[in-house]
Scaffold this motif. Structure first.
Motif, mmCIF file in Angstrom:
data_model
loop_
_atom_site.group_PDB
_atom_site.id
_atom_site.type_symbol
_atom_site.label_atom_id
_atom_site.label_comp_id
_atom_site.label_asym_id
_atom_site.label_seq_id
_atom_site.Cartn_x
_atom_site.Cartn_y
_atom_site.Cartn_z
ATOM 1 N N GLY A 1 0.819 -1.208 0.000
ATOM 2 C CA GLY A 1 0.000 0.000 0.000
ATOM 3 C C GLY A 1 0.850 1.254 0.000
ATOM 4 O O GLY A 1 0.585 2.212 -0.742
ATOM 5 N N ASN A 2 1.881 1.261 0.818
ATOM 6 C CA ASN A 2 2.794 2.396 0.897
ATOM 7 C C ASN A 2 3.483 2.635 -0.446
ATOM 8 O O ASN A 2 3.526 3.757 -0.957
ATOM 9 N N VAL A 3 4.009 1.556 -1.046
ATOM 10 C CA VAL A 3 4.716 1.685 -2.326
ATOM 11 C C VAL A 3 3.760 2.167 -3.418
ATOM 12 O O VAL A 3 4.107 3.044 -4.223
ATOM 13 N N LEU A 4 2.561 1.608 -3.448
ATOM 14 C CA LEU A 4 1.590 2.044 -4.454
ATOM 15 C C LEU A 4 1.269 3.528 -4.280
ATOM 16 O O LEU A 4 1.176 4.272 -5.267
ATOM 17 N N GLY A 5 1.092 3.975 -3.039
ATOM 18 C CA GLY A 5 0.807 5.379 -2.785
ATOM 19 C C GLY A 5 1.901 6.292 -3.310
ATOM 20 O O GLY A 5 1.623 7.365 -3.867
ATOM 21 N N ILE A 6 3.161 5.862 -3.175
ATOM 22 C CA ILE A 6 4.287 6.647 -3.694
ATOM 23 C C ILE A 6 4.176 6.776 -5.214
ATOM 24 O O ILE A 6 4.365 7.864 -5.783
ATOM 25 N N PHE A 7 3.850 5.674 -5.889
ATOM 26 C CA PHE A 7 3.717 5.713 -7.347
ATOM 27 C C PHE A 7 2.519 6.550 -7.777
ATOM 28 O O PHE A 7 2.584 7.269 -8.782
ATOM 29 N N THR B 1 4.282 6.383 7.130
ATOM 30 C CA THR B 1 3.231 5.429 6.749
ATOM 31 C C THR B 1 3.648 3.998 7.032
ATOM 32 O O THR B 1 2.862 3.196 7.550
ATOM 33 N N GLN B 2 4.896 3.648 6.685
ATOM 34 C CA GLN B 2 5.344 2.277 6.902
ATOM 35 C C GLN B 2 5.291 1.906 8.380
ATOM 36 O O GLN B 2 4.887 0.793 8.748
ATOM 37 N N ALA B 3 5.691 2.847 9.239
ATOM 38 C CA ALA B 3 5.632 2.597 10.683
ATOM 39 C C ALA B 3 4.188 2.417 11.148
ATOM 40 O O ALA B 3 3.883 1.508 11.951
ATOM 41 N N LEU B 4 3.268 3.225 10.635
ATOM 42 C CA LEU B 4 1.855 3.127 11.022
ATOM 43 C C LEU B 4 1.240 1.812 10.548
ATOM 44 O O LEU B 4 0.477 1.172 11.282
ATOM 45 N N GLY C 1 -2.736 1.976 3.492
ATOM 46 C CA GLY C 1 -1.361 2.406 3.256
ATOM 47 C C GLY C 1 -1.263 3.439 2.154
ATOM 48 O O GLY C 1 -0.566 4.452 2.283
ATOM 49 N N SER C 2 -1.975 3.197 1.044
ATOM 50 C CA SER C 2 -1.975 4.157 -0.068
ATOM 51 C C SER C 2 -2.570 5.495 0.357
ATOM 52 O O SER C 2 -2.013 6.566 0.062
ATOM 53 N N ALA C 3 -3.702 5.426 1.064
ATOM 54 C CA ALA C 3 -4.369 6.656 1.495
ATOM 55 C C ALA C 3 -3.512 7.431 2.491
ATOM 56 O O ALA C 3 -3.424 8.666 2.427
ATOM 57 N N LEU C 4 -2.858 6.723 3.405
ATOM 58 C CA LEU C 4 -2.033 7.386 4.414
ATOM 59 C C LEU C 4 -0.862 8.134 3.796
ATOM 60 O O LEU C 4 -0.609 9.298 4.119
ATOM 61 N N VAL C 5 -0.120 7.457 2.908
ATOM 62 C CA VAL C 5 1.068 8.108 2.346
ATOM 63 C C VAL C 5 0.671 9.315 1.493
ATOM 64 O O VAL C 5 1.347 10.350 1.511
#
Length: 567
Positions: free
Chosen positions: A490-496, A517-520, A539-543
């Motif tokens: 989710g985090n990686v997708l959010g970055i992209f 985000t990764q920590a959360l 994860g995507s929404a958070l980042v």
């Protein structure tokens, strides 16, 4: 296992390794080694993408998932076709236009080096762990049921994959995966036909489905919004879509498969082919598990399918209590078999309905006995793994398949393990070389970077084998791999997504947001607040949200690079 099984098993695996090594010989430049010469056709891409995702875990765990819980797991894949369309329209055109070797190269162009490096490291961590699990999954199960040495199995599978992956790079992975998928499709089809053939003559395929349906095994769709339920239509369509977007769009083990295409059209057709075939394939594998359930309505099954767990309890003071449960189950099986045979001869719909209700009640009692057995196993050994879903299908293969087919189906399992592991090691080596090593060690020739990639691939192979050798089995294995992915994807997708669509957000905001985000997400997973599939969306929404908030305070700071327009 008979000699014929060994000949088929060893012959199949050796053919795949030697064929892959032979067909990919002579890859001396970076394009040939890392992108397979960029000449793959769409069907090769589609099968390679599918083989990368369909690991041994798929063919060990999925039938067991259906045996215990029914067809509902198919909802996990509902987001896949949606993700394929988005990837074809957004991701592939950008990757193709920039002629990247890895997905993370684009992030440096859009943001900066530290964001690219962070994202690459997140990939390396999660995929390195997953590669170890991909090796460990078939090894721990085959070790338990066949008595083979676990360490030797881990090392053996890992070394076979390392040989042809290091030798031929991406092309070796792609050409062997076509052979592996052929073995897999053939093996699963034969297994399905044999299971149906083993049913009593009066039990047609339609009646077998009615038997399964009476016990809730054919309940495919769940429209509830219950967060306690891992598999619903909504988790599949929403959480599953984000997971698939992350996996197929940003995970280098998949991106590298379609970057080998000879044109953008070939890449897109390969991904659409995967989107059209993957869901029916998973449905069929689940259906195999449902048919195993029906088979055991007419034949005896173990109270618990994990032989090592049963061994622990039988060597403990709780052996007598476990044997009493086995006796109760044996009596119950006789009743179930009797009712099923009666049902197979009924014509009147009212009588059929009454009988099916009675069968469902008996199966519910059997489930209760299985739960009681798990409690006893835990008393005998608190560290024992009581989840036996991963052992259901392999137990059926070894105890009920004809001679020769046992070897073929074991080849299916090990071929799937090798195909996924090869893609993972290939991607890990490529990412380490291109995103970390080459970016910091400049000015070397193609031969140097090809050799570096081979050494990094070998190193990741050794790391994967090491992870496999120290791993502990928990949960259902197919869920375990998806859980590991969901923590990071989710985090990686959010970055992209920030890179593609939100030009307002600059590199420093994204970098800090990604770390937070990764920590959360790790905290949310640890606290078990929601089903793991939702971690992809969250994860995507958070980042994205955190990056926007940070950008308000940072202004134009932290974006040294020229933006790339999205076509």
């Amino acid at each position: 296992m008979q000699n014929l099984d060994w000949y088929i098993l060893v012959g199949t695996l050796l053919f795949i390794v030697l064929y892959g090594t032979y067909k990919s010989r002579g890859s001396q430049n970076v394009t040939d080694y890392l992108k397979g010469g960029s000449d793959s056709r769409w069907w090769t891409i589609g099968l390679s993408v599918m083989a990368t995702q369909a690991s041994a875990i798929t063919f060990l765990s999925t039938p067991g998932q259906a045996f215990h819980s029914g067809m509902g797991f198919i909802q996990f894949y509902f987001g896949l076709p949606i993700a394929m369309v988005v990837i074809c329209l957004v991701f592939i055109p950008i990757y193709h236009r920039l002629k990247v070797f890895t997905a993370y190269e684009y992030l440096e162009t859009r943001f900066d080096l530290k964001t690219r490096t962070l994202t690459a490291i997140l990939f390396l961590v999660q995929r390195g762990l997953a590669a170890g699990i991909t090796i460990f999954a078939p090894s721990i199960i085959l070790s338990a049921v066949l008595g083979w040495n676990l360490i030797y199995l881990n090392v053996g599978i890992g070394l076979l994959v390392i040989i042809y992956t290091v030798s031929g790079g991406t092309k070796a992975v792609s050409v062997t995966q076509k052979q592996q998928m052929a073995v897999i499709f053939l093996g699963m089809l034969i297994a399905f036909l044999i299971i149906v053939n083993y049913l009593p003559l009066d039990v047609t395929f339609n009646k077998a489905l009615e038997i399964a349906g009476a016990s809730g095994k054919l309940e495919v769709l769940d429209f509830s919004f219950d967060l306690e339920n891992r598999y619903t239509v909504w988790t599949g369509l929403i959480g599953g879509t984000f997971l698939m977007l992350s996996y197929f769009g940003t995970d280098q083990s998949q991106v590298q498969r379609y970057l080998s295409g000879r044109s953008m059209k070939e890449m897109q057709m390969g991904m659409i082919f995967n989107g059209l075939l993957k869901v029916p394939m998973q449905f069929f594998i689940l259906l195999v598990g449902v048919m195993v359930f029906v088979f055991y309505q007419f034949n005896s099954s173990p109270l618990h399918f994990n032989p090592s767990a049963v061994k622990d309890v039988m060597e403990s003071p709780y052996a007598a209590a476990y044997e009493l449960l086995e006796n109760d189950k044996s009596i119950l099986e006789t009743s179930i078999r009797k009712e099923q045979l009666i049902y197979s001869k009924l014509v009147d719909e009212a009588e059929k309905k009454t009988t099916l209700t009675s069968i469902a009640a008996l199966n519910k009692k059997e489930e209760q006995l299985r739960e009681q057995s798990k409690a006893i196993i835990k008393k005998a050994n608190p560290d024992a793994e009581t989840n036996d879903k991963d052992y259901v299908f392999i137990h059926f293969i070894l105890n009920h398949m004809p001679r020769g087919l046992i070897g073929l189906l074991l080849a299916v399992i090990l071929s799937a393990a090798m195909s996924s592991t090869a893609s993972e090691l290939n991607a890990l080596g490529s990412t380490t070389t291109i995103d970390l090593y080459k970016r910091n060690v400049r000015g070397k020739g193609d031969k140097h970077y090809v050799n570096a990639s081979k050494w990094f691939t070998m190193l990741w192979g050794i790391i994967a084998i090491s992870v496999a050798c120290v791993a502990n089995l928990f949960e259902n294995l197919i869920e375990l791999v998806n859980i590991i992915g969901s923590i990071f994807y989710g985090n990686v997708l959010g970055i992209f997504l920030l890179a593609f669509f939100f030009k307002y957000v600059k590199s420093l905001s994204v970098f800090v947001a990604a770390i937070i985000t990764q920590a959360l997400i790790v905290g949310l997973w640890w606290a078990d607040i929601m089903p793991y599939l939702w971690l992809n969306l969250v994860g995507s929404a958070l980042v994205i949200g955190i990056a926007f908030i940070l950008q308000l305070f940072l202004g134009n700071r932290g974006n040294e690079n020229k933006l790339i327009e999205v076509e």
